[in-house]
Design a protein around this motif. Structure first.
Motif, short mmCIF file in Angstrom:
data_model
loop_
_atom_site.label_atom_id
_atom_site.label_comp_id
_atom_site.label_asym_id
_atom_site.label_seq_id
_atom_site.Cartn_x
_atom_site.Cartn_y
_atom_site.Cartn_z
N ASP A 196 0.83 -1.21 0.00
CA ASP A 196 0.00 0.00 0.00
C ASP A 196 0.87 1.26 0.00
O ASP A 196 0.60 2.21 -0.74
N LEU A 197 1.92 1.27 0.82
CA LEU A 197 2.81 2.43 0.87
C LEU A 197 3.56 2.60 -0.45
O LEU A 197 3.78 3.73 -0.89
N LEU A 198 3.95 1.50 -1.08
CA LEU A 198 4.62 1.60 -2.38
C LEU A 198 3.69 2.16 -3.44
O LEU A 198 4.12 2.90 -4.33
N ALA A 199 2.41 1.80 -3.36
CA ALA A 199 1.45 2.33 -4.33
C ALA A 199 1.24 3.84 -4.12
O ALA A 199 1.10 4.58 -5.10
N LYS A 200 1.24 4.27 -2.86
CA LYS A 200 1.04 5.69 -2.58
C LYS A 200 2.26 6.53 -2.94
O LYS A 200 2.13 7.62 -3.47
N THR A 201 3.44 6.01 -2.61
CA THR A 201 4.69 6.76 -2.85
C THR A 201 5.69 5.87 -3.58
O THR A 201 6.59 5.30 -2.97
N PRO A 202 5.55 5.73 -4.89
CA PRO A 202 6.43 4.82 -5.63
C PRO A 202 7.88 5.30 -5.70
O PRO A 202 8.78 4.48 -5.92
N ASP A 203 8.15 6.58 -5.53
CA ASP A 203 9.50 7.10 -5.63
C ASP A 203 10.26 7.08 -4.31
O ASP A 203 11.43 7.44 -4.27
N ALA A 204 9.62 6.66 -3.22
CA ALA A 204 10.27 6.64 -1.91
C ALA A 204 11.29 5.52 -1.85
O ALA A 204 11.14 4.48 -2.49
N SER A 205 12.34 5.74 -1.06
CA SER A 205 13.38 4.72 -0.91
C SER A 205 12.89 3.60 0.00
O SER A 205 11.88 3.74 0.71
N ALA A 206 13.62 2.50 0.01
CA ALA A 206 13.23 1.36 0.84
C ALA A 206 13.31 1.71 2.31
O ALA A 206 12.47 1.26 3.11
N ASN A 207 14.30 2.51 2.70
CA ASN A 207 14.41 2.91 4.10
C ASN A 207 13.22 3.77 4.53
O ASN A 207 12.71 3.63 5.65
N GLU A 208 12.78 4.66 3.65
CA GLU A 208 11.63 5.52 3.98
C GLU A 208 10.36 4.68 4.11
O GLU A 208 9.55 4.89 5.03
N ILE A 209 10.18 3.74 3.20
CA ILE A 209 9.00 2.87 3.24
C ILE A 209 9.04 2.02 4.51
O ILE A 209 8.02 1.85 5.19
N ALA A 210 10.21 1.48 4.86
CA ALA A 210 10.34 0.66 6.06
C ALA A 210 10.02 1.47 7.31
O ALA A 210 9.35 0.98 8.22
N ALA A 211 10.51 2.71 7.36
CA ALA A 211 10.24 3.56 8.52
C ALA A 211 8.74 3.86 8.63
O ALA A 211 8.16 3.81 9.73
N ALA A 212 8.10 4.17 7.51
CA ALA A 212 6.67 4.48 7.52
C ALA A 212 5.86 3.25 7.92
O ALA A 212 4.89 3.34 8.70
N ALA A 213 6.24 2.08 7.41
CA ALA A 213 5.52 0.85 7.75
C ALA A 213 5.71 0.51 9.22
O ALA A 213 4.77 0.06 9.89
N SER A 214 6.92 0.71 9.74
CA SER A 214 7.19 0.44 11.16
C SER A 214 6.31 1.33 12.04
O SER A 214 5.75 0.89 13.05
N LYS A 215 6.21 2.58 11.66
CA LYS A 215 5.40 3.53 12.43
C LYS A 215 3.92 3.15 12.38
O LYS A 215 3.21 3.20 13.38
N GLN A 216 3.47 2.74 11.20
CA GLN A 216 2.06 2.39 11.01
C GLN A 216 1.70 1.09 11.74
O GLN A 216 0.63 1.00 12.33
N LEU A 217 2.61 0.09 11.70
CA LEU A 217 2.31 -1.21 12.28
C LEU A 217 2.64 -1.29 13.77
O LEU A 217 2.10 -2.13 14.49
N GLY A 218 3.59 -0.46 14.21
CA GLY A 218 4.00 -0.53 15.60
C GLY A 218 5.02 -1.62 15.86
O GLY A 218 5.28 -1.99 17.00
N GLU A 219 5.60 -2.20 14.84
CA GLU A 219 6.66 -3.19 14.97
C GLU A 219 7.68 -2.96 13.87
O GLU A 219 7.40 -2.29 12.88
N GLU A 220 8.88 -3.52 14.05
CA GLU A 220 9.98 -3.23 13.14
C GLU A 220 9.77 -3.88 11.77
O GLU A 220 9.38 -5.04 11.66
N VAL A 221 9.98 -3.08 10.73
CA VAL A 221 9.97 -3.56 9.35
C VAL A 221 11.33 -3.22 8.77
O VAL A 221 11.75 -2.07 8.78
N LYS A 222 12.01 -4.23 8.27
CA LYS A 222 13.36 -4.02 7.74
C LYS A 222 13.32 -3.68 6.25
O LYS A 222 12.42 -4.14 5.53
#
Length: 155
Positions: free
Chosen positions: A52-78
């Motif tokens: 879902d995050l990749l669909a919203k922001t396709p130009d974001a880096s993997a680190n940015e997507i991982a940070a946003a997913a971690s914040k959204q889920l409340g657990e670490e995403v690498k």
């Protein structure tokens, strides 16, 4: 008598080894059947969140997507998980660009095939030149003239 007792001791030892073997197997089977992996909770799915995050922001880096997913889920995403999901989606533009092969320019000799032979298209073009020129001698004369012209033009 000594031989008989040794044989009995050997048989008893072999029986003892068999009992130990089957006991070990039975305990392994018990552990396998009673210690299953725990089921994940019914919370949000990491992979789907990343998609879902990749669909919203396709130009974001993997680190940015991982940070946003971690914040959204409340657990670490690498970031590695983000990379694997990106590659599964086929989202890499660099790989698509690398897959395209360059075609030789007009008038440039095509390279030989990977197996060391000559490309089939090159053979077809040579046959067309022979038939168009009117034979092998005329084709050689045309090639010699083309070589001279290219030398004069400096190409």
């Amino acid at each position: 008598m000594i031989k008989i007792s040794k044989q009995r001791n050997f048989a008893a030892f072999e029986l003892y080894k068999l009992v130990l073997y089957f006991h070990k197997r039975a305990s392994q089977e018990f552990q396998r059947s009673h210690h299953m992996a725990k089921k994940r909770g019914s919370g949000p799915n990491k992979s789907q969140t990343i998609r879902d995050l990749l669909a919203k922001t396709p130009d974001a880096s993997a680190n940015e997507i991982a940070a946003a997913a971690s914040k959204q889920l409340g657990e670490e995403v690498k970031p590695g998980l983000v990379y694997s999901i990106k590659s599964a989606q086929g989202g890499s533009k660099k790989k698509a660009a690398k897959k395209k092969t360059a075609k030789p320019a007009v008038g440039q000799a095509p390279s030989p095939s990977s197996n060391g032979g000559v490309d089939l298209n090159l053979i077809k073009e040579a046959a067309a030149l022979l038939s168009h020129a009117g034979g092998p001698q005329a084709a050689q004369a045309a090639l010699a003239a083309a070589t001279e012209i290219s030398k004069v033009l400096g190409k």
